[in-house]
Enzyme design. Structure first.
Site, PDB file in Angstrom:
ATOM      1  N   ILE A 168     -40.265  -5.941 -18.183  1.00 22.69           N
ATOM      2  CA  ILE A 168     -41.436  -5.251 -17.631  1.00 22.69           C
ATOM      3  C   ILE A 168     -42.704  -5.810 -18.251  1.00 22.69           C
ATOM      4  CG2 ILE A 168     -42.544  -3.008 -17.315  1.00 22.69           C
ATOM      5  CD1 ILE A 168     -39.758  -1.751 -18.006  1.00 22.69           C
ATOM      6  N   CYS A 169     -43.696  -6.117 -17.402  1.00 20.64           N
ATOM      7  CA  CYS A 169     -44.989  -6.572 -17.911  1.00 20.64           C
ATOM      8  C   CYS A 169     -45.954  -5.390 -17.868  1.00 20.64           C
ATOM      9  CB  CYS A 169     -45.517  -7.723 -17.049  1.00 20.64           C
ATOM     10  SG  CYS A 169     -47.105  -8.339 -17.593  1.00 20.64           S
ATOM     11  N   LEU A 170     -46.132  -4.753 -19.004  1.00 28.00           N
ATOM     12  CA  LEU A 170     -46.992  -3.567 -19.064  1.00 28.00           C
ATOM     13  C   LEU A 170     -47.642  -3.524 -20.441  1.00 28.00           C
ATOM     14  CD1 LEU A 170     -47.847  -0.957 -17.576  1.00 28.00           C
ATOM     15  CD2 LEU A 170     -45.848   0.165 -18.555  1.00 28.00           C
ATOM     16  N   ASN A 229     -44.436  -7.056 -11.230  1.00 23.27           N
ATOM     17  CA  ASN A 229     -44.560  -6.965 -12.685  1.00 23.27           C
ATOM     18  C   ASN A 229     -43.231  -6.683 -13.393  1.00 23.27           C
ATOM     19  OD1 ASN A 229     -47.278  -5.431 -11.447  1.00 23.27           O
ATOM     20  ND2 ASN A 229     -47.620  -7.164 -12.807  1.00 23.27           N
TER      21      ASN A 229
END
Lengths: 184, 195
Positions: free
Chosen positions: B88-90, B80
């Site tokens: 960042i994939c959040l 991620n």
């Protein structure tokens, strides 16, 4: 709504009111000051600045009121607070609140005794100036994410809030009742 | 305009328990609080254990009504997190942000993401593929990247100086060399040996 507000295109930071500059020179017709900004931009600025007094004084050269206060004072459509905001109960901060170290979750400042706070349906408390910019764009409590209305009505509330703060015309739904408390 | 009063408060609170949380945020320069550098430690029991990860933080004008922009400045191998850009994939850094969250809680979430990768919602497709198809290799690569990129910065300046001085280099030279390579312990050692 008065026609002058309808025709206004800019915000005069000295007069603190919406104005329509007579020429392309962008000078306020009331005070001849050129400290003007397009209304849509000024609205964005004031929203993000509403709690930052320091930054506000930078913009105006003088201590400034919060967004809601400015509009309440200057713009006819804000003389009567909108039902959507009115529907949220205000509570007075008591000694017990202060003793428990209760903070506004947005600005993270302690609540001061005998001041007012807005209470969401989930009982979370906020300063009015802190929760308002959030509710203009979102439909939920920042702490617990409780939706104030079912999703389908979210955009309706948002539209109502935006029209409430929008100094141009088209606020025909001013008197529509929007109850933020979804338990009905 | 960023609410700097709140940011100031957040920095104080966050850095108060660094020893416990392993999370720290400092301004990148004295000039502005809009650009910050966060630090998180790699969670125990993960391939990131033992690493210290730097995270670039930029606060948008609308903060705290808009999420802080965060990006790994330390290279990290994680489904991620982009292995190239550090993106960042959040969700809480995007549409799930709330003004009740803080830099510290956001960094805690990033730290939690290191413990719990979500390869089905990847940021880096290559890493995610490896995670799903060849988990042992993924673990090896992630551990290697931690050793290679996140280890050197885990020591404080004084600890690095002490380590190099113990190898027999003079204190002043060690300090100036470390400074010239921006604190990279391995590069400093190389330079000291070649010099």
């Amino acid at each position: 709504m008065s026609s002058s507000v309808n025709e206004s295109t800019h915000w005069c930071y000295r007069c603190r009111q919406p104005v329509r500059p007579p020429t392309l020179d962008l000078i306020c017709p009331s005070c001849d000051n050129d400290f003007l900004q397009e209304l849509s931009e000024a609205l964005g600025n004031m929203q993000s600045h509403s709690r930052d007094r320091l930054a506000q004084s930078f913009y105006t050269g003088m201590p400034m009121l919060g967004l809601s206060e400015i509009y309440k004072q200057r713009s006819p459509i804000f003389l009567n607070p909108h039902p959507a905001i009115e529907a949220m109960p205000s509570i007075t901060i008591t000694r017990r609140h202060v003793k428990s170290g209760l903070q506004c979750p947005v600005c993270q400042e302690d609540f001061e005794r005998d001041t007012e706070a807005k209470q969401m349906p989930c009982n979370h408390l906020y300063h009015f100036d802190c929760i308002f910019p959030w509710l203009v764009q979102h439909n939920s409590c920042p702490v617990c994410r409780l939706q104030l209305r079912p999703e389908s009505n979210g955009s309706k509330i948002m539209r109502a809030l935006i029209s409430f703060f929008w100094p141009f015309g088209g606020s025909s739904d001013q008197n529509t009742q929007y109850n933020l408390d979804s338990d009905d | 305009m960023v609410d700097f009063a709140r940011v100031q408060k957040e920095l104080q609170e966050c850095n108060r328990d660094f020893e416990v949380s392993g999370i720290k945020v400092v301004p990148k320069s004295d000039a502005s609080l809009a650009h910050l550098l966060g630090t998180i430690t790699g969670p125990l029991g993960t391939p990131y254990e033992g690493g210290t990860f730097k995270i670039d933080i930029t606060l948008p004008d609308g903060y705290p009504f808009e999420p802080p922009k965060m990006r790994f400045a330390t290279k990290v191998w994680h489904p991620n997190i982009s292995s190239q850009s550090g993106a960042i994939c959040l969700d809480i850094l995007k549409d799930q942000w709330s003004p009740a969250l803080t830099l510290k809680t956001a960094l805690l979430s990033v730290q939690a993401l290191l413990s719990a990768p979500e390869p089905d919602d990847p940021q880096d497709a290559v890493v995610a593929q490896q995670y799903l198809r060849d988990y042992p290799t993924f673990m090896g690569t992630a551990r290697y990247w931690t050793e290679a990129f996140a280890r050197t910065s885990s020591l404080g300046v004084e600890e690095k100086v002490q380590k190099l001085v113990e190898m027999g280099f003079p204190d002043a030279l060690v300090r100036s060399t470390l400074e010239s390579v921006e604190g990279d312990e391995n590069m400093a050692l190389e330079k000291l040996c070649s010099g």
